[in-house]
Design an enzyme around this catalytic site. Sequence first.
Site, PDB file in Angstrom:
ATOM      1  N   ASP A  12       0.828  -1.214   0.000  1.00  0.00           N
ATOM      2  CA  ASP A  12       0.000   0.000   0.000  1.00  0.00           C
ATOM      3  C   ASP A  12       0.865   1.268   0.000  1.00  0.00           C
ATOM      4  O   ASP A  12       1.951   1.272   0.578  1.00  0.00           O
ATOM      5  CB  ASP A  12      -0.914  -0.034   1.236  1.00  0.00           C
ATOM      6  CG  ASP A  12      -2.016   1.006   1.145  1.00  0.00           C
ATOM      7  OD1 ASP A  12      -2.302   1.496   0.035  1.00  0.00           O
ATOM      8  OD2 ASP A  12      -2.590   1.346   2.195  1.00  0.00           O
ATOM      9  N   ASN A  14       1.378   3.360  -2.964  1.00  0.00           N
ATOM     10  CA  ASN A  14       1.898   3.816  -4.266  1.00  0.00           C
ATOM     11  C   ASN A  14       1.322   5.167  -4.665  1.00  0.00           C
ATOM     12  O   ASN A  14       2.040   6.058  -5.127  1.00  0.00           O
ATOM     13  CB  ASN A  14       1.510   2.830  -5.375  1.00  0.00           C
ATOM     14  CG  ASN A  14       2.291   1.556  -5.329  1.00  0.00           C
ATOM     15  OD1 ASN A  14       3.280   1.455  -4.618  1.00  0.00           O
ATOM     16  ND2 ASN A  14       1.853   0.575  -6.087  1.00  0.00           N
ATOM     17  N   HIS A  29       2.752   3.905  -8.849  1.00  0.00           N
ATOM     18  CA  HIS A  29       2.609   2.487  -9.216  1.00  0.00           C
ATOM     19  C   HIS A  29       3.854   2.020  -9.958  1.00  0.00           C
ATOM     20  O   HIS A  29       4.348   0.919  -9.732  1.00  0.00           O
ATOM     21  CB  HIS A  29       1.361   2.275 -10.080  1.00  0.00           C
ATOM     22  CG  HIS A  29       0.079   2.517  -9.339  1.00  0.00           C
ATOM     23  ND1 HIS A  29      -0.192   1.929  -8.116  1.00  0.00           N
ATOM     24  CD2 HIS A  29      -1.003   3.290  -9.626  1.00  0.00           C
ATOM     25  CE1 HIS A  29      -1.388   2.319  -7.696  1.00  0.00           C
ATOM     26  NE2 HIS A  29      -1.901   3.156  -8.590  1.00  0.00           N
ATOM     27  N   GLU A  59     -12.262  -4.832  -4.863  1.00  0.00           N
ATOM     28  CA  GLU A  59     -12.757  -3.474  -4.589  1.00  0.00           C
ATOM     29  C   GLU A  59     -12.031  -2.412  -5.416  1.00  0.00           C
ATOM     30  O   GLU A  59     -12.537  -1.300  -5.591  1.00  0.00           O
ATOM     31  CB  GLU A  59     -12.610  -3.133  -3.096  1.00  0.00           C
ATOM     32  CG  GLU A  59     -13.572  -3.874  -2.166  1.00  0.00           C
ATOM     33  CD  GLU A  59     -13.241  -5.359  -2.003  1.00  0.00           C
ATOM     34  OE1 GLU A  59     -12.045  -5.712  -2.073  1.00  0.00           O
ATOM     35  OE2 GLU A  59     -14.179  -6.170  -1.831  1.00  0.00           O
ATOM     36  N   LEU A 122      10.777 -20.657  -5.304  1.00  0.00           N
ATOM     37  CA  LEU A 122       9.865 -19.705  -4.650  1.00  0.00           C
ATOM     38  C   LEU A 122       8.563 -19.690  -5.429  1.00  0.00           C
ATOM     39  O   LEU A 122       8.577 -19.606  -6.655  1.00  0.00           O
ATOM     40  CB  LEU A 122      10.479 -18.293  -4.667  1.00  0.00           C
ATOM     41  CG  LEU A 122       9.538 -17.137  -4.298  1.00  0.00           C
ATOM     42  CD1 LEU A 122       9.131 -17.219  -2.818  1.00  0.00           C
ATOM     43  CD2 LEU A 122      10.197 -15.782  -4.558  1.00  0.00           C
ATOM     44  N   GLU A 191       1.483 -13.516  12.029  1.00  0.00           N
ATOM     45  CA  GLU A 191       2.026 -12.347  12.732  1.00  0.00           C
ATOM     46  C   GLU A 191       1.905 -11.160  11.777  1.00  0.00           C
ATOM     47  O   GLU A 191       2.256 -11.265  10.604  1.00  0.00           O
ATOM     48  CB  GLU A 191       3.494 -12.579  13.111  1.00  0.00           C
ATOM     49  CG  GLU A 191       3.733 -13.815  13.966  1.00  0.00           C
ATOM     50  CD  GLU A 191       3.002 -13.775  15.304  1.00  0.00           C
ATOM     51  OE1 GLU A 191       2.768 -12.658  15.827  1.00  0.00           O
ATOM     52  OE2 GLU A 191       2.650 -14.853  15.820  1.00  0.00           O
TER      53      GLU A 191
END
Length: 224
Positions: A12, A14, A29, A59, A122, A191
């Site tokens: 969050d 950008n 962005h 959203e 990964l 966590e």
Amino acid sequence: MNPLNHVAIIMDGNGRWGLKNKNSRNAGHRAGIDTVEKIINETIKNNIRFLTLYAFSTENWKRPKKEIKFLFNLLENFLNDKIEDLNKQKIKLKIIGKINFSTRLNNLLRFSEKRTTKNRRLQINLALNYGSKVELIDAFKQLKDNKEVINEKNLKKYLQTKNVPDPDLLIRTGNTKRLSNFLLWQLAYSEIFFEKKLWPDFNEKDYNKIIRKYKNIKRNFGNI
Ligand code: FPP
């Protein structure tokens, strides 16, 4: 020290970064992409097996059309430029969320998944058009359609994250403390670290600092 198999990130900030530094949300962005690359590399260095990135929520369609278009162009360019690199690095890309964009982007996303499907170093779960409530409702519908017993094991089979362990650690940058419809089921015992920095300013040092803190937490999972 706690094992760390799965990190989830809400990237969050950008828009705010772009407005502050370049007078344009979209520039934020673009800068966010550099952070994505840094964090992928550092995740590999830390031997973490799963990284889930929240790139676009169900959203986020409420945003101006121009910004949405810019975001998907960025994603398309990123994949066109980097998918072979990701593959060479033995990274598996998996999209979570509903793939219903332009035909060109849908095809590129499916191709990227297929190209990297055998990789094991990964796994990056890229959350695109993802919403946790929709995911849960779909899962319950499938349980009902298949007349299966409603329990944790059966529900998990129908989540988009099936075969992925729940995140050990959630990081949200951008100085906001909420979950924004992200992995509500899967984050039950994660966590959580809220980071003040905006996503484009977040770097390897910040990431490693959080990882160090996480590793020293006493995780009880309801026990004492
Ligand atoms: C949140 O910042 C960020 C997004 C909704 C988009 C995140 C996307 C990227 C970092 C690029 C995606 C591409 C790849 C390849 C993963 P915000 O716009 O909500 O920021 P604000 O809270 O400051 O408005």
